[in-house]
Design a protein around this motif. Structure first.
Motif, PDB file in Angstrom:
ATOM      1  N   SER A  10      28.878 -21.287 -25.655  1.00  0.00           N
ATOM      2  CA  SER A  10      28.227 -22.328 -26.430  1.00  0.00           C
ATOM      3  C   SER A  10      27.020 -22.861 -25.680  1.00  0.00           C
ATOM      4  CB  SER A  10      29.227 -23.466 -26.695  1.00  0.00           C
ATOM      5  OG  SER A  10      29.715 -23.987 -25.484  1.00  0.00           O
ATOM      6  N   ALA A  11      26.047 -23.342 -26.440  1.00  0.00           N
ATOM      7  CA  ALA A  11      24.777 -23.762 -25.858  1.00  0.00           C
ATOM      8  C   ALA A  11      24.931 -24.990 -24.972  1.00  0.00           C
ATOM      9  CB  ALA A  11      23.769 -24.047 -26.983  1.00  0.00           C
ATOM     10  N   HIS A  12      25.990 -25.816 -25.234  1.00  0.00           N
ATOM     11  CA  HIS A  12      26.109 -27.053 -24.472  1.00  0.00           C
ATOM     12  C   HIS A  12      26.855 -26.850 -23.161  1.00  0.00           C
ATOM     13  CE1 HIS A  12      29.835 -26.832 -26.881  1.00  0.00           C
ATOM     14  NE2 HIS A  12      30.396 -27.397 -25.804  1.00  0.00           N
ATOM     15  N   SER A  13      27.339 -25.624 -22.873  1.00  0.00           N
ATOM     16  CA  SER A  13      28.070 -25.385 -21.631  1.00  0.00           C
ATOM     17  C   SER A  13      27.142 -25.557 -20.437  1.00  0.00           C
ATOM     18  CB  SER A  13      28.661 -23.969 -21.622  1.00  0.00           C
ATOM     19  OG  SER A  13      29.557 -23.810 -22.694  1.00  0.00           O
ATOM     20  N   ILE A  14      27.643 -26.236 -19.425  1.00  0.00           N
ATOM     21  CA  ILE A  14      26.849 -26.426 -18.215  1.00  0.00           C
ATOM     22  C   ILE A  14      26.693 -25.093 -17.490  1.00  0.00           C
ATOM     23  CG2 ILE A  14      26.771 -27.597 -15.987  1.00  0.00           C
ATOM     24  CD1 ILE A  14      28.292 -29.909 -17.281  1.00  0.00           C
ATOM     25  N   THR A  15      27.785 -24.393 -17.341  1.00  0.00           N
ATOM     26  CA  THR A  15      27.756 -23.047 -16.770  1.00  0.00           C
ATOM     27  C   THR A  15      28.438 -22.110 -17.733  1.00  0.00           C
ATOM     28  OG1 THR A  15      29.832 -23.455 -15.590  1.00  0.00           O
ATOM     29  CG2 THR A  15      27.784 -23.892 -14.387  1.00  0.00           C
ATOM     30  N   PRO A  16      27.987 -20.861 -17.809  1.00  0.00           N
ATOM     31  CA  PRO A  16      28.619 -19.939 -18.744  1.00  0.00           C
ATOM     32  C   PRO A  16      30.073 -19.674 -18.365  1.00  0.00           C
ATOM     33  CG  PRO A  16      26.880 -18.862 -17.459  1.00  0.00           C
ATOM     34  CD  PRO A  16      26.888 -20.288 -17.067  1.00  0.00           C
ATOM     35  N   PRO A  17      30.948 -19.538 -19.343  1.00  0.00           N
ATOM     36  CA  PRO A  17      32.346 -19.249 -19.052  1.00  0.00           C
ATOM     37  C   PRO A  17      32.491 -17.846 -18.488  1.00  0.00           C
ATOM     38  CG  PRO A  17      31.946 -19.066 -21.400  1.00  0.00           C
ATOM     39  CD  PRO A  17      30.689 -19.614 -20.789  1.00  0.00           C
ATOM     40  N   PRO A  18      33.587 -17.569 -17.785  1.00  0.00           N
ATOM     41  CA  PRO A  18      33.791 -16.220 -17.266  1.00  0.00           C
ATOM     42  C   PRO A  18      33.804 -15.188 -18.397  1.00  0.00           C
ATOM     43  CG  PRO A  18      35.358 -17.758 -16.297  1.00  0.00           C
ATOM     44  CD  PRO A  18      34.663 -18.495 -17.395  1.00  0.00           C
ATOM     45  N   ASP A  63      32.938 -10.372 -15.423  1.00  0.00           N
ATOM     46  CA  ASP A  63      33.633 -11.037 -14.322  1.00  0.00           C
ATOM     47  C   ASP A  63      35.030 -10.469 -14.097  1.00  0.00           C
ATOM     48  OD1 ASP A  63      31.688 -13.201 -13.606  1.00  0.00           O
ATOM     49  OD2 ASP A  63      32.012 -13.733 -15.707  1.00  0.00           O
ATOM     50  N   MET A  64      35.757 -10.277 -15.204  1.00  0.00           N
ATOM     51  CA  MET A  64      37.142  -9.839 -15.099  1.00  0.00           C
ATOM     52  C   MET A  64      37.470  -8.866 -16.227  1.00  0.00           C
ATOM     53  SD  MET A  64      38.961 -13.506 -14.229  1.00  0.00           S
ATOM     54  CE  MET A  64      38.042 -14.360 -15.524  1.00  0.00           C
ATOM     55  N   ILE A  65      38.457  -8.028 -15.956  1.00  0.00           N
ATOM     56  CA  ILE A  65      38.893  -7.084 -16.973  1.00  0.00           C
ATOM     57  C   ILE A  65      40.399  -7.172 -17.137  1.00  0.00           C
ATOM     58  CG2 ILE A  65      38.949  -5.241 -15.227  1.00  0.00           C
ATOM     59  CD1 ILE A  65      38.525  -3.248 -17.488  1.00  0.00           C
ATOM     60  N   SER A  82      32.328  -2.590  -7.647  1.00  0.00           N
ATOM     61  CA  SER A  82      32.172  -4.016  -7.918  1.00  0.00           C
ATOM     62  C   SER A  82      33.349  -4.808  -7.362  1.00  0.00           C
ATOM     63  CB  SER A  82      32.062  -4.264  -9.431  1.00  0.00           C
ATOM     64  OG  SER A  82      33.331  -4.093 -10.053  1.00  0.00           O
ATOM     65  N   ASP A  83      33.204  -6.139  -7.421  1.00  0.00           N
ATOM     66  CA  ASP A  83      34.276  -7.065  -7.051  1.00  0.00           C
ATOM     67  C   ASP A  83      34.932  -7.652  -8.293  1.00  0.00           C
ATOM     68  OD1 ASP A  83      33.970  -6.779  -4.311  1.00  0.00           O
ATOM     69  OD2 ASP A  83      32.402  -8.303  -4.218  1.00  0.00           O
ATOM     70  N   ILE A  84      34.867  -6.966  -9.393  1.00  0.00           N
ATOM     71  CA  ILE A  84      35.413  -7.450 -10.655  1.00  0.00           C
ATOM     72  C   ILE A  84      36.895  -7.771 -10.516  1.00  0.00           C
ATOM     73  CG2 ILE A  84      36.014  -5.122 -11.453  1.00  0.00           C
ATOM     74  CD1 ILE A  84      35.125  -5.973 -14.258  1.00  0.00           C
ATOM     75  N   ARG A  95      38.331 -17.607  -7.685  1.00  0.00           N
ATOM     76  CA  ARG A  95      38.049 -16.873  -6.449  1.00  0.00           C
ATOM     77  C   ARG A  95      36.826 -15.977  -6.586  1.00  0.00           C
ATOM     78  NH1 ARG A  95      43.752 -15.730  -6.416  1.00  0.00           N
ATOM     79  NH2 ARG A  95      43.363 -13.509  -6.656  1.00  0.00           N
ATOM     80  N   ILE A  96      36.524 -15.547  -7.789  1.00  0.00           N
ATOM     81  CA  ILE A  96      35.418 -14.613  -7.988  1.00  0.00           C
ATOM     82  C   ILE A  96      34.051 -15.222  -7.640  1.00  0.00           C
ATOM     83  CG2 ILE A  96      34.137 -13.297  -9.728  1.00  0.00           C
ATOM     84  CD1 ILE A  96      36.801 -12.678 -11.031  1.00  0.00           C
TER      85      ILE A  96
END
Length: 256
Positions: free
Chosen positions: A8-16, A62-64, A86-88, A133-134
């Motif tokens: 969402s546009a109002h998120s301060i940081t993008p979600p994982p 970020d994660m799978i 990667s460190d995924i 942790r990522i």
């Protein structure tokens, strides 16, 4: 089939960003993706490892959430391959509950192992704990960008395919064999290219060409690019299919 909803546009940081690799369409599309989205994750899903690798060429994941039984590649093999590039974060889902299966998953590089049918709240909390942790891994790499895989679309072939230019503008002069391989891969524009097709491009007599020569050539090319640019070449091995690579280039390089 993929399903991707931006944060969402109002998120301060993008979600994982969580990628769900599960070949059961109903489980993936109707259960896992909606549940993870409700828990605040940016989610995307696919049924094959090839679709995952293609996504990772152009997007940061970020994660799978990884199913073991896939149509094109064993999930343990996917986990091992991801660990090399990667460190995924990796959470394995499987219907097998025996101890050896769990050990195999963890040895392959999985961070967590959850049996099916999975408790969706447990899965969400597991991913949230993993996400904490990522970022520390990612921030630790920022002062040393050479350890972070580069975005494939920002690589470029120039001079008729004889020069490979990294996203930071560093050039690598290619040998004839390397030029042949990279241009053949680039013309497919992000689709996997089989080993047989690459061998046919490299040699008139495919029966006398040792396939191990191709593997060694790819290995040396990756090392050469890293040594000369400090950046990781996003040339991905697609298990059972061949190789995947995409980059920009002039029409003389990328024309079919």
């Amino acid at each position: 089939m993929t399903d991707n909803h931006p944060p969402s546009a109002h998120s301060i940081t993008p979600p994982p960003h969580v990628f769900v690799l599960e070949d059961n369409t109903e489980l993936r599309q109707d259960i896992l993706l909606p549940a993870l989205r409700e828990h605040g994750f940016q989610v995307q899903g696919a049924a094959t490892a090839t679709e995952l690798y293609r996504t990772m060429l152009t997007q940061h994941v970020d994660m799978i959430v990884l199913d073991v039984g896939l149509p094109d590649e064993d999930g343990f093999s996917v986990a091992r391959h991801l660990r090399t590039i990667s460190d995924i974060g990796i959470v394995v889902l499987t219907g097998h509950t025996d101890r050896q299966h769990q050990l195999d998953a963890l040895k392959s590089g999985a961070d967590f192992y959850l049996p099916k049918p999975v408790d969706l709240d447990v899965l969400a909390i597991t991913l949230k704990n993993l996400a904490r942790r990522i970022p520390s891994k990612q921030h630790a790499h920022k002062p040393q960008p050479q350890h972070k895989p580069s975005t494939a679309t920002h690589w470029r072939l120039e001079a008729g395919g004889w020069r490979l230019v990294s996203p930071r503008g560093k050039s690598v002069v290619l040998t004839a064999s390397e030029q042949c391989v990279t241009t053949t891969l680039a013309t497919e524009r992000g689709s996997p290219v089989s080993r047989d097709l690459l061998i046919r491009a490299l040699s008139r007599n495919v029966y006398d060409f040792d396939p191990h020569r191709l593997e060694m050539m790819i290995h040396r090319l990756r090392r050469k690019v890293l040594a000369n640019t400090g950046e990781t070449l996003p040339l991905i091995t697609v298990r059972g299919s061949g190789y995947l690579f995409t980059c920009d280039g002039d029409s003389s390089v990328l024309s079919s």
